[in-house]
Scaffold this motif. Sequence first.
Motif, PDB file in Angstrom:
ATOM      1  N   ILE A 265       0.885  -1.169   0.000  1.00 28.91           N
ATOM      2  CA  ILE A 265       0.000   0.000   0.000  1.00 28.91           C
ATOM      3  C   ILE A 265       0.916   1.210   0.000  1.00 28.91           C
ATOM      4  CG2 ILE A 265      -1.814   1.244   1.223  1.00 28.91           C
ATOM      5  CD1 ILE A 265      -2.581  -1.584   2.383  1.00 28.91           C
TER       6      ILE A 265
ATOM      7  N   ASN B  26      -0.528   8.124   5.578  1.00 27.41           N
ATOM      8  CA  ASN B  26      -0.727   7.772   6.977  1.00 27.41           C
ATOM      9  C   ASN B  26      -1.601   6.519   7.023  1.00 27.41           C
ATOM     10  OD1 ASN B  26      -1.721   7.683   9.651  1.00 27.41           O
ATOM     11  ND2 ASN B  26      -1.290   9.845   9.912  1.00 27.41           N
ATOM     12  N   LEU B  27      -1.075   5.465   7.662  1.00 26.07           N
ATOM     13  CA  LEU B  27      -1.769   4.184   7.732  1.00 26.07           C
ATOM     14  C   LEU B  27      -1.846   3.695   9.169  1.00 26.07           C
ATOM     15  CD1 LEU B  27       0.291   2.519   4.872  1.00 26.07           C
ATOM     16  CD2 LEU B  27      -2.054   3.342   4.641  1.00 26.07           C
TER      17      LEU B  27
ATOM     18  N   GLU C 140       0.974   2.967  13.908  1.00 25.08           N
ATOM     19  CA  GLU C 140       0.641   3.935  12.867  1.00 25.08           C
ATOM     20  C   GLU C 140       1.887   4.125  12.017  1.00 25.08           C
ATOM     21  OE1 GLU C 140      -1.000   8.535  12.420  1.00 25.08           O
ATOM     22  OE2 GLU C 140      -0.259   7.826  14.352  1.00 25.08           O
TER      23      GLU C 140
ATOM     24  N   GLY D 218       4.566   4.044   2.819  1.00 21.09           N
ATOM     25  CA  GLY D 218       3.655   2.932   2.703  1.00 21.09           C
ATOM     26  C   GLY D 218       4.033   1.752   3.566  1.00 21.09           C
TER      27      GLY D 218
ATOM     28  N   SER E 114       7.260  -1.411   7.107  1.00 17.00           N
ATOM     29  CA  SER E 114       6.954  -0.056   6.654  1.00 17.00           C
ATOM     30  C   SER E 114       8.030   0.415   5.679  1.00 17.00           C
ATOM     31  CB  SER E 114       6.840   0.898   7.842  1.00 17.00           C
ATOM     32  OG  SER E 114       7.995   0.809   8.648  1.00 17.00           O
TER      33      SER E 114
ATOM     34  N   VAL F  66      -5.140  -2.887   7.241  1.00 20.80           N
ATOM     35  CA  VAL F  66      -4.485  -1.593   7.028  1.00 20.80           C
ATOM     36  C   VAL F  66      -5.569  -0.572   6.717  1.00 20.80           C
ATOM     37  CG1 VAL F  66      -2.772  -0.317   5.690  1.00 20.80           C
ATOM     38  CG2 VAL F  66      -2.458  -2.778   6.097  1.00 20.80           C
ATOM     39  N   THR F  67      -5.676   0.456   7.562  1.00 25.15           N
ATOM     40  CA  THR F  67      -6.667   1.521   7.360  1.00 25.15           C
ATOM     41  C   THR F  67      -5.953   2.763   6.851  1.00 25.15           C
ATOM     42  OG1 THR F  67      -8.037   0.670   9.160  1.00 25.15           O
ATOM     43  CG2 THR F  67      -8.432   2.941   8.467  1.00 25.15           C
ATOM     44  N   LEU F  68      -6.473   3.336   5.771  1.00 26.67           N
ATOM     45  CA  LEU F  68      -5.881   4.539   5.179  1.00 26.67           C
ATOM     46  C   LEU F  68      -6.441   5.783   5.846  1.00 26.67           C
ATOM     47  CD1 LEU F  68      -4.096   5.825   2.971  1.00 26.67           C
ATOM     48  CD2 LEU F  68      -6.112   5.801   1.492  1.00 26.67           C
ATOM     49  N   CYS F  69      -5.548   6.627   6.367  1.00 27.82           N
ATOM     50  CA  CYS F  69      -5.950   7.895   6.989  1.00 27.82           C
ATOM     51  C   CYS F  69      -5.680   9.082   6.065  1.00 27.82           C
ATOM     52  CB  CYS F  69      -5.213   8.088   8.309  1.00 27.82           C
ATOM     53  SG  CYS F  69      -5.551   6.782   9.501  1.00 27.82           S
TER      54      CYS F  69
ATOM     55  N   LYS G  76      -9.588   7.581   1.757  1.00 31.75           N
ATOM     56  CA  LYS G  76      -9.551   7.804   3.202  1.00 31.75           C
ATOM     57  C   LYS G  76     -10.647   6.998   3.902  1.00 31.75           C
ATOM     58  CE  LYS G  76      -9.014  11.583   6.472  1.00 31.75           C
ATOM     59  NZ  LYS G  76      -8.850  13.040   6.600  1.00 31.75           N
TER      60      LYS G  76
ATOM     61  N   GLN H   5     -10.362   0.217   4.473  1.00 25.66           N
ATOM     62  CA  GLN H   5      -9.547  -0.759   5.200  1.00 25.66           C
ATOM     63  C   GLN H   5      -9.290  -1.965   4.301  1.00 25.66           C
ATOM     64  OE1 GLN H   5     -10.969  -3.152   8.762  1.00 25.66           O
ATOM     65  NE2 GLN H   5      -9.514  -1.784   9.760  1.00 25.66           N
TER      66      GLN H   5
END
Length: 194
Positions: free
Chosen positions: A34, A44-45, A56, A61, A93, A114-117, A135, A138
């Motif tokens: 990602i 930011n993940l 975090e 990525g 990371s 993995v959640t994308l912020c 954004k 997940q």
Amino acid sequence: ENSLKEIACGNYRLEKRIKLKIEGHPEALNDIVIMPEISFRVINLLIFVNDHFLTEVVGDGVIVSTPTGSTAYSLSAGGPIICPEMEGLVINSISPHSLSLRPIVVPSKSEVKVTLCSESAIVAIDGQKAAKIHKGDQIKIKKSDNYTTLLKLTSLDYFSTLRTKLKLGDTKMRTSCDGCKKRAQCPFFNIDDD
């Protein structure tokens, strides 16, 4: 041609390799990455393992790799080499904005979320663009129920392949073999300096 002769003579073994999956996408033999949609932008993940918050990542990525993929992109991003017959997942990371973030190996039965912020990102499977995410999205990464089976010649040794391809170790130490009477059996004697 020589390899085909070896196979015809039965001088091979079969190796099962784990794969990764994301629902609705092709399976990955090596890795799922990602990364930012736009180059030179950090993302930011949030990373979870089995619904437990891990960390975090603010950086370029994250790579989730199989043992097969541990010697690919993950290795170049500072990840560990995992023997291919092991069943684990590497979470690594990419250029994180934190010195404390290190690769972690989790059991293959783990689910990595993995959640994308950030506003948007790309999901790549074995180096091929698979999806664009936004954004709040997940991604759930799991070990596939399917395996890839590789045919390996019995004459090939995993560690000698690693040593040759990655040029592991200091081949200068073979100079100590110069006066040795067992020079022909020395593993350092037959290594080429490329």
